[in-house]
Scaffold this active site. Structure first.
Site, PDB file in Angstrom:
ATOM      1  CD  GLU A  90      -2.827  -1.264   2.296  1.00  0.00           C
ATOM      2  OE1 GLU A  90      -4.143  -1.137   1.759  1.00  0.00           O
ATOM      3  OE2 GLU A  90      -2.548  -0.643   3.655  1.00  0.00           O
ATOM      4  CB  CYS A 103       2.778   7.735   3.175  1.00  0.00           C
ATOM      5  SG  CYS A 103       3.328   6.401   4.398  1.00  0.00           S
ATOM      6  CB  CYS A 110       7.237  -4.667   8.941  1.00  0.00           C
ATOM      7  SG  CYS A 110       8.380  -3.620   9.805  1.00  0.00           S
ATOM      8  CB  CYS A 114       5.612  -1.628  16.126  1.00  0.00           C
ATOM      9  SG  CYS A 114       7.461  -1.086  15.822  1.00  0.00           S
ATOM     10  CB  CYS A 117       2.538  -0.939  13.654  1.00  0.00           C
ATOM     11  SG  CYS A 117       2.787  -0.481  11.844  1.00  0.00           S
ATOM     12  CB  CYS A 337       0.323   6.727  11.447  1.00  0.00           C
ATOM     13  SG  CYS A 337       0.902   8.399  11.103  1.00  0.00           S
TER      14      CYS A 337
END
Ligand code: SAH
Length: 348
Positions: A90, A103, A110, A114, A117, A337
């Site tokens: 994305e 962005c 990933c 975290c 997230c 975010c």
């Protein structure tokens, strides 16, 4: 086959020479790709047919497919791109008063883990190549006709875990003969991969650095961000100090406020102590970017109230630490975010 968008202009010159062509051809190809934004070698009409055929047999041009596009009430657009190997990523286009900002994602998935997230929810697959990073901006410009003036590496992935490709993507993006996005208008955000912060400082490029801090306390930060077990706050701050000394540039610290977790004024006071003791006379280069945390499916954090976030901001500002609240763009389409994912499995 090699993706022609993976090369910066100097590399492209060498490539073109390696297939027996004059290096200046690279300038023409670069212009077709990034100024005219064509999608095929056939459209590069000032190259001979023979050369176009030769290029076709040696290189591919990666063109992403738009699998899905969502538009927020605030004008933010979120793209789900098919990147050609069955994977999807994305990217988000945001409309700020100073221009259009994209962005970008730097990886498929990933590794950082975290807890707050959504990008972490799905396993890491691979890093994106430089061309695949650049293609996110190109594909959006082709789709909208907009000219992008800012790029933030704040999508899916940890850019410092894909350092070489991210740095090369920046070199491609800011070439004046191509997309011409000023290095100062490109920002790299990291969860705190300390050795790469040193490398980034040593490169002394004009792009800006953001650090996802989220807590001044090791125990709390480790519970939110596993990377803190590897590089704790002390080590992170040492790297930040080095960066500031070396570049004299500002660091933007991202701080996502979660209710009853890290949003107390005691946390704000600890932040101030941390910054003042660890960064000393560089404190003037510190900027806090406060983000109302977005809750994610299955996550335990919820947003602080805006009242609380404003108090937190004022507390920092009143004590000489610059802090602003990040505008929440695109949250109605899960484009804010921490809401980006490798695929849109069941959202929206
Ligand atoms: N991996 C890099 C790039 C991601 S940038 C990094 O960690 O910095 C995205 C920013 O949004 C980071 O500061 C990240 O910590 C923050 N973020 C992630 N999830 C969030 C959420 N649910 N709400 C608000 N901010 C979040």
């Amino acid at each position: 086959m090699k993706n022609i968008k993976d090369f910066n202009l100097d590399e492209l010159k060498k490539e073109i020479e390696s297939i027996g062509e004059k290096p200046f051809r690279a300038n023409q190809i670069f212009k077709w790709l990034y100024v005219d934004k064509v999608k095929s070698f056939d459209e590069m009409t000032d190259l001979s047919l023979e050369l176009r055929e030769k290029l076709k047999s040696n290189y591919e041009i990666c063109n992403f497919e738009i699998l899905n596009k969502l538009e927020s009430k605030d004008g933010t657009k979120k793209y789900l791109f098919g990147i050609g190997d069955g994977n999807a990523i994305e990217s988000v286009l945001m409309d700020y008063h100073h221009g259009k900002s994209v962005c970008v994602s730097s990886q498929v998935g990933c590794k950082m883990g975290c807890k707050f997230c959504a990008s972490t929810g799905i396993a890491f697959v691979r890093s994106l190549t430089s061309g695949e990073i650049v293609e996110q901006i190109l594909a959006i410009e082709q789709d909208t006709g907009d000219t992008v003036s800012n790029v933030v590496f704040m999508g899916i992935g940890e850019p410092m875990d894909n350092f070489e490709n991210v740095m090369n993507a920046i070199a491609i993006l800011n070439n004046p003969k191509g997309l011409n996005i000023g290095a100062r208008h490109i920002s790299v955000s990291t969860s705190g991969v300390v050795p790469k912060i040193y490398e980034f400082a040593d490169k002394n490029i004009q792009s800006t650095l953001s650090i996802s801090l989220h807590s001044p306390n090791d125990e709390k930060r480790s519970s939110m961000m596993p990377v803190n077990n590897l590089y704790n706050i002390d080590k992170l701050m040492e790297a930040c100090k080095y960066y500031m000394e070396k570049t004299n540039k500002r660091i933007s610290f991202e701080y996502a406020l979660a209710k009853d977790n890290n949003d107390n004024l005691a946390d704000a006071q600890q932040l101030i102590n941390l910054v003042k003791t660890k960064l000393g006379n560089h404190t003037n280069l510190v900027h806090f970017n406060l983000i109302p945390i977005n809750s994610i499916e299955g996550g335990k954090y919820t947003k602080s109230s805006m009242e609380n976030i404003i108090k937190f901001r004022d507390y920092l500002n009143d004590r000489g630490i610059t802090a602003t609240i990040r505008r929440e763009l695109g949250s109605d389409i899960n484009a804010a975010c921490g809401q980006l994912r490798r695929q849109n499995l069941k959202q929206n």
